[in-house]
Design an enzyme around this catalytic site. Structure first.
Site, mmCIF file in Angstrom:
data_model
loop_
_atom_site.group_PDB
_atom_site.id
_atom_site.type_symbol
_atom_site.label_atom_id
_atom_site.label_comp_id
_atom_site.label_asym_id
_atom_site.label_seq_id
_atom_site.Cartn_x
_atom_site.Cartn_y
_atom_site.Cartn_z
ATOM 1 N N ARG A 92 0.811 -1.210 0.000
ATOM 2 C CA ARG A 92 0.000 0.000 0.000
ATOM 3 C C ARG A 92 0.851 1.270 0.000
ATOM 4 O O ARG A 92 0.495 2.286 -0.583
ATOM 5 C CB ARG A 92 -0.892 -0.026 1.244
ATOM 6 C CG ARG A 92 -1.738 1.199 1.399
ATOM 7 C CD ARG A 92 -2.758 1.013 2.465
ATOM 8 N NE ARG A 92 -3.426 2.268 2.718
ATOM 9 C CZ ARG A 92 -4.348 2.797 1.939
ATOM 10 N NH1 ARG A 92 -4.718 2.173 0.839
ATOM 11 N NH2 ARG A 92 -4.912 3.947 2.222
ATOM 12 N N CYS A 116 -3.071 -5.025 2.365
ATOM 13 C CA CYS A 116 -4.006 -5.989 2.975
ATOM 14 C C CYS A 116 -5.451 -5.560 2.726
ATOM 15 O O CYS A 116 -5.781 -4.375 2.812
ATOM 16 C CB CYS A 116 -3.753 -6.084 4.475
ATOM 17 S SG CYS A 116 -2.359 -7.140 4.913
ATOM 18 N N ASP A 124 -8.457 9.774 -0.067
ATOM 19 C CA ASP A 124 -8.929 11.144 -0.281
ATOM 20 C C ASP A 124 -8.160 12.183 0.551
ATOM 21 O O ASP A 124 -7.891 13.294 0.087
ATOM 22 C CB ASP A 124 -10.447 11.235 0.024
ATOM 23 C CG ASP A 124 -10.784 10.736 1.424
ATOM 24 O OD1 ASP A 124 -10.250 9.682 1.817
ATOM 25 O OD2 ASP A 124 -11.556 11.405 2.128
ATOM 26 N N LEU A 125 -7.788 11.822 1.777
ATOM 27 C CA LEU A 125 -7.101 12.797 2.641
ATOM 28 C C LEU A 125 -5.678 13.069 2.146
ATOM 29 O O LEU A 125 -5.193 14.203 2.216
ATOM 30 C CB LEU A 125 -7.079 12.307 4.095
ATOM 31 C CG LEU A 125 -8.469 12.070 4.707
ATOM 32 C CD1 LEU A 125 -8.366 11.403 6.069
ATOM 33 C CD2 LEU A 125 -9.222 13.399 4.819
ATOM 34 N N LYS A 160 -10.032 12.927 9.334
ATOM 35 C CA LYS A 160 -9.715 11.816 10.248
ATOM 36 C C LYS A 160 -8.220 11.861 10.479
ATOM 37 O O LYS A 160 -7.478 12.205 9.553
ATOM 38 C CB LYS A 160 -9.991 10.465 9.559
ATOM 39 C CG LYS A 160 -11.389 10.009 9.525
ATOM 40 C CD LYS A 160 -11.411 8.626 8.881
ATOM 41 C CE LYS A 160 -12.823 8.222 8.569
ATOM 42 N NZ LYS A 160 -12.873 6.950 7.843
ATOM 43 N N SER A 162 -5.521 10.366 9.917
ATOM 44 C CA SER A 162 -4.944 9.247 9.162
ATOM 45 C C SER A 162 -3.421 9.240 9.290
ATOM 46 O O SER A 162 -2.769 10.261 9.021
ATOM 47 C CB SER A 162 -5.342 9.379 7.690
ATOM 48 O OG SER A 162 -4.375 8.784 6.847
ATOM 49 N N ILE A 326 -11.657 1.304 12.993
ATOM 50 C CA ILE A 326 -10.778 1.890 11.970
ATOM 51 C C ILE A 326 -10.997 1.214 10.605
ATOM 52 O O ILE A 326 -11.142 1.892 9.591
ATOM 53 C CB ILE A 326 -9.285 1.777 12.370
ATOM 54 C CG1 ILE A 326 -9.073 2.196 13.820
ATOM 55 C CG2 ILE A 326 -8.396 2.565 11.388
ATOM 56 C CD1 ILE A 326 -9.046 3.678 14.116
ATOM 57 N N ARG A 396 4.914 -10.538 5.471
ATOM 58 C CA ARG A 396 4.942 -9.097 5.187
ATOM 59 C C ARG A 396 5.311 -8.284 6.432
ATOM 60 O O ARG A 396 5.787 -7.166 6.310
ATOM 61 C CB ARG A 396 3.554 -8.619 4.711
ATOM 62 C CG ARG A 396 3.181 -9.121 3.338
ATOM 63 C CD ARG A 396 1.933 -8.445 2.868
ATOM 64 N NE ARG A 396 2.129 -7.002 2.904
ATOM 65 C CZ ARG A 396 1.189 -6.110 2.757
ATOM 66 N NH1 ARG A 396 -0.043 -6.502 2.564
ATOM 67 N NH2 ARG A 396 1.449 -4.830 2.792
#
Ligand code: UD1
Length: 424
Positions: A92, A116, A124-125, A160, A162, A326, A396
């Site tokens: 990611r 995952c 978006d953020l 949020k 993040s 979350i 991972r």
């Protein structure tokens, strides 16, 4: 494909250290392209995610040399490489490189990320912050195109807190002109560590670890060296490995304050907890009691520990309720734990666990990294053999998990398909 064969029923006892943090290493390796001089990273976990990440860096012109857990990265000459989709989708955090790369290169293309499958995981953020800094990012046919003429400091409010968006905006702003303020920033230890790294290579960042981070952009960043701190989620997982087996495990060379939510919950569950300046010990001389857990952004209970905690509570006395706030789909462990005799039912976003006296070994499949860790914990306490498949997810985040568990007295074997036929 490899899998893990766990012969359960042994108490895990002893002291260990854990490797460098996966998530800090990935955050640092995302922003390292800002460094115009060589950087020596120490204590880098040798796991599939960091290996893929350094391959991605090479595609963008970085020179990378792995020397055990030291990695020398030279990003002095970057190029607008075109990574293939399969590689980018494997992790990611490939997406988190877009801001730092566009700051250095002015333009680039990057396929959309993977990682995952634990929820929708929108970006978006990140995009909002990068746009406010002056980058133009478009998505077409699954490929992001990013361009910028000049990045300028700005004020960002995150709807949020993040972790990824905070890291991404903070690192990009380190090379924008002027001052950037991130409000409602994430406060995870990974944010503080990334700011420490960026400041070491010449950035000016204050307030990391609080909801307001101020970044004074620099025209260029240099090089240096940085030691990746210990992995707090690995530490938590192995502490629970001791507790679920009725054992007693100490993790050394960690920051105890990173384990505050976990140790308090474990005390509440009846475990014995002790801690010093750089170590935490958890033992469970008698059966744990059920407790309720709600995942929250830091300093709340970490979502990454939710699945290992669920496995631990499967054999506690009484009922536990786990609310995951979350990631809506971080539930892949539930069906598999139930295959081992756990009694978990899902009720409107929560997992209700009715503790059972024992679990029984079974063949189970990891659906994601921490679900895989949860199944290993269950296998350690289960009667008979547990065969955990899909362990590429576990690899991972945990470097040779079987070696660490065996060092604490477990009986875990990594086996290929043909070996499995022989050992059975
Ligand atoms: C990081 C960690 C992951 C951990 C998570 C929360 C890495 C590689 N991964 O993931 O292990 O579980 O932090 O501690 O470091 N969100 C949005 N929009 C965005 C970004 C996020 O709505 O643009 C939402 C997510 O869907 C999620 C929440 O915000 O519900 C938190 O996500 P975030 O903190 O960004 O997690 P990651 O950085 O992806």
């Amino acid at each position: 494909m490899d899998s893990l064969l766990i012969r359960g029923g042994r108490k895990l006892v002893g002291e260990i250290e854990v490797s460098g943090s996966k998530n800090i290493a990935l955050a640092v390796l995302s922003s390292i392209v800002l460094a115009e001089e060589p950087v020596l990273l120490r204590n880098v976990p040798n796991i599939s995610d960091t290996r893929i990440k350094t391959k991605l860096l090479e595609i963008f012109g970085a020179k990378v040399e792995w020397m055990g857990t030291d990695v020398l990265v030279d990003c002095s000459n970057l190029v607008a490489g075109e990574p293939d989709e399969e590689m980018v989708r494997a992790i990611r955090t490939s997406f988190y490189m877009i801001g730092p790369l566009v700051a250095r290169l002015g333009t680039l293309k990057m396929p959309a990320p993977g990682g995952c499958k634990i929820g929708a995981r929108p970006v978006d953020l990140h995009l909002k912050g990068l746009h406010l800094l002056g980058a133009k990012i478009t998505l077409d046919g699954g490929i992001y195109t990013a361009t910028q003429k000049k990045l300028k400091g700005t004020e960002v409010y995150l709807d949020k807190p993040s972790a990824g968006a905070t890291q991404h905006i903070m690192s990009t702003a380190a090379r924008a002109e002027g001052t950037t303020i991130i409000n409602n920033a994430a406060m995870e230890p990974e944010i503080t560590a990334l700011a420490d790294f960026l400041n070491r290579i010449g950035a000016s960042i204050e307030g990391a670890g609080t909801p307001k981070i101020t970044i004074i952009g620099k025209r260029s960043l240099g090089g240096g060296d940085y030691k990746i701190p210990a992995d707090r989620i690995q530490a938590g997982t192995f502490l629970l490995a001791g507790a679920i087996t009725g054992g007693d495990v100490t993790i050394r060379n960690i920051l105890p304050e990173d384990q505050t939510a976990l140790v308090n919950k474990m005390r509440e569950a009846g475990a014995f907890v002790d801690e010093g300046v750089d170590w935490v010990r958890i033992g469970a001389p008698s059966r744990l009691n059920g407790v309720n857990v709600t995942t929250m952004p830091h300093p709340g209970f970490p979502t990454d520990m939710q699945q290992p905690m669920a496995a631990t509570l499967c054999v506690a006395e009484g009922t536990s309720i786990i609310e995951e706030t979350i990631y809506e789909s971080r539930t892949g462990h539930i069906m598999e734990l139930n295959r081992m005799g756990a009694q978990i039912r899902q009720e409107s976003g929560s997992a209700v666990i009715q503790g059972v006296e024992s679990l029984r070994g079974a063949t189970v499949y990891a659906s994601d990294l921490r679900a895989g860790a949860a199944l290993c914990l269950a296998g350690l306490v289960a009667e008979g053999e547990t065969h955990v498949r899909n362990i590429h997810f576990i690899d991972r985040g945990y470097e040779a998990i079987e070696s660490t568990l065996n060092a604490l007295g477990a009986d875990v074997q990594r086996v290929t398909e043909s070996e499995l036929v022989k050992v059975r």
